[in-house]
Design an enzyme around this catalytic site. Sequence first.
Site, short mmCIF file in Angstrom:
data_model
loop_
_atom_site.label_atom_id
_atom_site.label_comp_id
_atom_site.label_asym_id
_atom_site.label_seq_id
_atom_site.Cartn_x
_atom_site.Cartn_y
_atom_site.Cartn_z
CE1 TYR A 1 -2.72 -3.30 0.83
CE2 TYR A 1 -4.36 -1.61 1.21
CZ TYR A 1 -4.04 -2.93 0.99
OH TYR A 1 -5.02 -3.87 0.91
CE LYS B 1 2.28 -17.97 -0.26
NZ LYS B 1 1.42 -19.13 -0.18
CG ASP C 1 -1.35 -20.15 1.53
OD1 ASP C 1 -0.74 -19.99 2.61
OD2 ASP C 1 -0.81 -20.63 0.52
CG ASP D 1 -7.51 -4.19 3.12
OD1 ASP D 1 -8.59 -4.14 3.73
OD2 ASP D 1 -7.28 -3.54 2.08
#
Length: 336
Positions: free
Chosen positions: A126, A173, A206, A230
Amino acid sequence: MPHYCTLIPGDGIGPEVAQAAVRAVEATGVDIVWRRAELNEAIILESGKTLPQYLLDSLNETRVGLKGPVTTPVAGGFQSVNVALRKTLDLFANVRPVRTLPGIKTRFEDVHIDMVIFRENTEDLYSGLEHEVVKDVVTSLKVITRTASERIARYAFYYAKKNGRKQVAAIHKANIMKLADGLFLRCCRETAQQFPEIQYKELIVDNASMQLVIRPETFDVLLLPNLYGDIVSDLAAGLVGGLGIVPGANMGETHAVFEAVHGSAPDIAGQGKANPTALMLSAVMLLIHLGETEAANQLQSAVEAVYREGKHLTGDVGGSASTEEFTEAVLHAIKA
Ligand code: NAI
């Protein structure tokens, strides 16, 4: 001494839910003076600025805000108000408690969900650093820094300790983004060592998403960089009944802005259908921040009582009451 708070009603359903939240806060008897600062799509378009100076002046004076949603103009390349506020006031932590409300029908009938999500608010994908290398090839920079990662990690662990929480789960991740998410994770691990009383675990984003849907009751405090935060925040809101009932706070070292996570809902604006629960529960977070714990408990219990009874709920959560009827029921519960 009264508390001073900047009130940004916003637009769309914003003014309706803001008025409901203000009435609910005032019904607790807490001494609060609202500094009303208008901000809406028309003002942004007319002034050409996402954040007018009077709004920043007010927030700099009061240091706290209660904010309704503001429509982001589609044309003109305006930044969203929230992104601008976060950057300008360095509101580095997005905090979202996600709890089952009594009486709400969700897919998880017998499961009690009670988690708090800490999302880093200032960097990651972002940062807005995008670049067209050659025609039809674009890069978007993911920025992760030690300073921001440590800051959000400390904030989450400190919250966990202060509020008797048992576990913090860092979500990442790092198996793919070894450097960026690797740094985030390293900061979480190092911070965890300073809080030995809090159990620490790590989940790949995930897998975390799947676990959230299968076993949401096993999550306690979640700690995430901006983008995963988010997405996971909205997923989690969906687990307990949707955006209309989930509160939020954007916290910095010096300023704090409390707001519902939903948008201005133009499809139902002005029809008296909006659910003010999310902003009322954001006001509960505001009251806690102001040290008004008793008033916060009173408002939280009143909202829960109205849900438990189930007779004055708005359409989005399966009822047929208007914003006004729901608000009156909450005010009645506060007095009771
Ligand atoms: P939205 O959250 O406004 O609406 C999505 C759906 O949820 C709509 O069907 C709406 O009726 C419903 N909904 C939302 N809040 C509700 C409530 N309290 N009670 C009952 N139903 C509710 O999202 P959308 O349509 O994507 O965004 C509309 C506008 O809001 C856009 O201009 C967007 O930029 C702005 N926005 C502002 C935010 C903020 O200021 N915090 C956050 C998100 C969007």
